[in-house]
Design a protein around this motif. Structure first.
Motif, PDB file in Angstrom:
ATOM      1  N   GLN A  23       0.802  -1.218   0.000  1.00  0.00           N
ATOM      2  CA  GLN A  23       0.000   0.000   0.000  1.00  0.00           C
ATOM      3  C   GLN A  23       0.842   1.279   0.000  1.00  0.00           C
ATOM      4  N   HIS A 120       1.008  -9.310   4.776  1.00  0.00           N
ATOM      5  CA  HIS A 120      -0.140  -8.398   4.809  1.00  0.00           C
ATOM      6  C   HIS A 120      -0.810  -8.413   3.424  1.00  0.00           C
ATOM      7  N   ASN A 164      -1.379 -10.439   8.916  1.00  0.00           N
ATOM      8  CA  ASN A 164      -2.362  -9.371   9.090  1.00  0.00           C
ATOM      9  C   ASN A 164      -3.753  -9.861   8.694  1.00  0.00           C
ATOM     10  N   GLU A 165      -4.692  -9.707   9.611  1.00  0.00           N
ATOM     11  CA  GLU A 165      -6.121  -9.906   9.331  1.00  0.00           C
ATOM     12  C   GLU A 165      -6.429 -11.220   8.601  1.00  0.00           C
ATOM     13  N   GLN A 319     -14.048  -4.972   4.682  1.00  0.00           N
ATOM     14  CA  GLN A 319     -13.721  -5.669   5.921  1.00  0.00           C
ATOM     15  C   GLN A 319     -14.526  -5.248   7.146  1.00  0.00           C
ATOM     16  N   TRP A 344     -18.134   3.242   7.445  1.00  0.00           N
ATOM     17  CA  TRP A 344     -17.569   2.485   8.571  1.00  0.00           C
ATOM     18  C   TRP A 344     -18.070   3.128   9.866  1.00  0.00           C
ATOM     19  N   GLU A 370      -3.830  -1.278  14.206  1.00  0.00           N
ATOM     20  CA  GLU A 370      -4.495  -0.385  13.251  1.00  0.00           C
ATOM     21  C   GLU A 370      -5.727   0.215  13.894  1.00  0.00           C
ATOM     22  N   TRP A 417      -3.621   3.695  11.898  1.00  0.00           N
ATOM     23  CA  TRP A 417      -3.521   3.542  10.455  1.00  0.00           C
ATOM     24  C   TRP A 417      -3.896   4.885   9.874  1.00  0.00           C
ATOM     25  N   SER A 424      -5.740   2.680  -0.449  1.00  0.00           N
ATOM     26  CA  SER A 424      -6.659   1.874   0.362  1.00  0.00           C
ATOM     27  C   SER A 424      -6.858   0.508  -0.306  1.00  0.00           C
ATOM     28  N   THR A 425      -7.344  -0.453   0.445  1.00  0.00           N
ATOM     29  CA  THR A 425      -7.453  -1.797  -0.134  1.00  0.00           C
ATOM     30  C   THR A 425      -8.373  -1.816  -1.352  1.00  0.00           C
ATOM     31  N   LYS A 431      -9.208   7.840  -0.572  1.00  0.00           N
ATOM     32  CA  LYS A 431      -9.530   7.552   0.829  1.00  0.00           C
ATOM     33  C   LYS A 431      -8.215   7.577   1.596  1.00  0.00           C
ATOM     34  N   TYR A 433      -5.718   8.147   4.996  1.00  0.00           N
ATOM     35  CA  TYR A 433      -5.687   7.862   6.437  1.00  0.00           C
ATOM     36  C   TYR A 433      -4.510   8.521   7.152  1.00  0.00           C
TER      37      TYR A 433
HETATM   38  C1  BG6 Z   1      -7.343  -3.027   7.324  1.00  0.00           C
HETATM   39  C2  BG6 Z   1      -6.172  -3.482   6.505  1.00  0.00           C
HETATM   40  O1  BG6 Z   1      -8.376  -3.948   7.174  1.00  0.00           O
HETATM   41  O2  BG6 Z   1      -7.956  -1.825   6.994  1.00  0.00           O
HETATM   42  C3  BG6 Z   1      -5.433  -2.371   5.779  1.00  0.00           C
HETATM   43  O3  BG6 Z   1      -5.265  -4.216   7.292  1.00  0.00           O
HETATM   44  C4  BG6 Z   1      -6.450  -1.402   5.206  1.00  0.00           C
HETATM   45  O4  BG6 Z   1      -4.629  -2.946   4.788  1.00  0.00           O
HETATM   46  C5  BG6 Z   1      -7.220  -0.799   6.361  1.00  0.00           C
HETATM   47  O5  BG6 Z   1      -5.898  -0.398   4.405  1.00  0.00           O
HETATM   48  C6  BG6 Z   1      -8.209   0.254   5.914  1.00  0.00           C
HETATM   49  O6  BG6 Z   1      -9.071  -0.295   4.965  1.00  0.00           O
HETATM   50  P1  BG6 Z   1      -9.317   0.376   3.557  1.00  0.00           P
HETATM   51  O7  BG6 Z   1     -10.166  -0.578   2.815  1.00  0.00           O
HETATM   52  O8  BG6 Z   1      -9.984   1.655   3.821  1.00  0.00           O
HETATM   53  O9  BG6 Z   1      -7.960   0.548   2.941  1.00  0.00           O
END
Ligand code: BG6
Length: 470
Positions: A23, A120, A164-165, A319, A344, A370, A417, A424-425, A431, A433
């Protein structure tokens, strides 16, 4: 519970920040790096892929200098398996290994504790092509990779996180599998993959303890308290079921060396229980984590299933969005909570509840690995990024972390995070952070200049006062 006095954040508290390799790094095909599954990501038009990301690979010293300016005590990053072992199984890549030497050396030189995640979401493509985590060869490949990175970095890295996760990769497989690959694995395969990840993590844990008895290692699942929609006992059972299946199972295997009984009954009922190879049960029982990483973003609220074909909401999920599962639970709305612009749930008190539950169940030190707010930050005409909403979000969560400490939770650190803006994923670069803004758009790489946001100055003060002034 109300307290007369709050416990202060302890001396040596690991005020940190997190990122992951694919990322932030970019340089997806440089210096011998092999491809990972994330390099196949083909996002929708107008959303970036992971090829350049924040170009951390080429800005590593500058980025660590910014971490030092922020006053970080810890930095959680991940090692890209395919950068250091391009085909996942075979020969190491010296240039890739040297990159993490530079990162780790810079951190240590600035007195920042490195916290390294071994995996990850970025599975080497070559491992995937041989069956991925479903193939038990990947367990041996991971163990070889573990031996390589422990030997190389273990003198300087004393905090490790295995995977991770893992729970997110089972429940939302699109976290690891890019949409471009088409059909996602069946649930049964996902649970077998997960089992093999448990075994691989256990082997890595035992190996680290043997190679570096002074080092610590643990898992980093995405954990959240699950609330029942009402005090109807049927809703309470549904919430308990989903918490066991989504969360506790992953920590129970890591800490107790056995599957959570409620989650196991669910897997048997659904025909997705994994197969154990001889020796797996003994390995899982033998490996003991030293601490737990917890990724916390949002709680979820669920109601009893109706089992009438409507339990699972027909909508896209990521997620933190609970989709419901036919006959298991339904997603419900929590009228007490608001959500981010990305849907979220925002629930600082829920973080306290989550930490208390984890502490009560496992009695191990906890590192928040995170937590943070994704938002569409803007670089304004004055050359700054004003993100009061992020400050407010983090302040409210830090307050709850202090309450959790006062409750008796052994919280050793907090890594929001993310340190800097990153991809972002699923939602590209829009988006954001980070505490540090990175000057790039989705398709427009621009200057990649690093610009500390208002939250950077605020967090620096929090760290300077060891959380006494939030
Ligand atoms: C977590 C992951 O689930 O959430 C990260 O470990 C991810 O890799 C983070 O970036 C935030 O989620 P997103 O989808 O907003 O990038």
């Amino acid at each position: 519970m109300f307290y007369k006095d709050l416990k202060p954040f302890p001396e040596g508290f690991l005020w940190g920040a997190s990122t992951s390799a694919y990322q932030v790094e970019g340089a997806w095909d440089e210096d011998g790096k092999g491809m990972s599954l994330q390099d196949l990501h083909e996002p929708p038009a107008g959303v970036t892929d992971f090829k350049v990301a924040s170009d951390h690979y080429h800005h590593v010293e500058e980025d660590v200098a910014l971490m030092a300016e922020l006053g970080l005590k810890a930095y959680r990053f991940s090692i890209s398996w395919s950068r250091v072992v391009p085909d996942g199984f075979g020969e190491p890549n010296e240039a890739g290994l040297a990159f993490y030497d530079r990162l780790i050396d810079a951190l240590v030189a600035h007195g920042i504790t490195p916290v390294a995640t071994m995996f990850h979401f970025d599975l080497p493509l070559a491992v995937h092509e041989r069956g991925g985590w479903a193939n038990r060869e990947s367990i041996d490949a991971f163990e070889r990779y573990a031996r390589l990175i422990f030997a190389r970095y273990g003198d300087r890295v004393k905090h490790w996180l295995t995977i991770n996760e893992q729970n997110v990769m089972v429940i939302h497989p699109n976290a690891m599998y890019p949409a471009a690959m088409g059909v996602l694995p069946e649930k049964r395969d996902l649970y077998q993959q997960s089992h093999n990840m448990f075994v691989a993590s256990a082997k890595a844990t035992l190996l680290l303890h043997q190679m570096w008895p002074d080092a610590k290692i643990g898992p980093a699942p995405n954990i959240t308290a699950i609330y029942p929609a009402t005090c109807d006992p049927a809703d309470v059972v549904a919430a308990d079921n989903w918490e066991s299946i989504r969360c506790w199972n992953y920590l129970d295997v890591a800490c107790f060396g056995r599957y959570n009984p409620i989650a196991w009954a669910y897997m048997v009922e659904k025909g997705v229980a994994p197969e154990f190879a001889p020796g797996d049960a003994e390995l899982l029982a033998a490996a003991k984590p030293d601490y737990l990483g917890v990724n916390y973003y949002a709680t979820a609220t669920v109601a009893a299933a109706r089992n009438d074909g409507t339990d699972c909401a027909p909508r896209a999920g990521d997620q933190q969005v609970m989709l419901g599962e036919e006959g298991v639970y339904r997603s419900a709305t929590n009228e007490h909570l608001t959500a981010t612009e990305y849907g979220w749930i925002i629930d600082p008190v829920g973080m306290r509840t989550t930490l208390r539950r984890v502490a009560s169940r496992y009695g191990l030190p906890i590192l928040i690995t995170e937590n943070g707010l994704g938002a569409r930050d803007e670089l304004t005409a004055d050359g700054h990024v004003h993100d009061p909403y992020r400050i407010d979000y983090l302040r409210r969560h830090f307050e709850q972390a202090q309450l959790a400490l006062t409750d008796g939770v052994d919280l050793i650190g907090y890594c929001p995070w993310s340190f800097m803006d990153l991809v972002s994923t699923h939602q590209g670069y829009g988006k954001r952070y980070g505490f540090v803004y990175v000057d790039r758009g989705e398709d427009d790489i621009r200057s990649l200049a690093r610009i500390p946001k208002d939250s950077f100055a605020w967090y620096r003060h929090v760290i300077e006062t060891n959380g006494a002034e939030l």
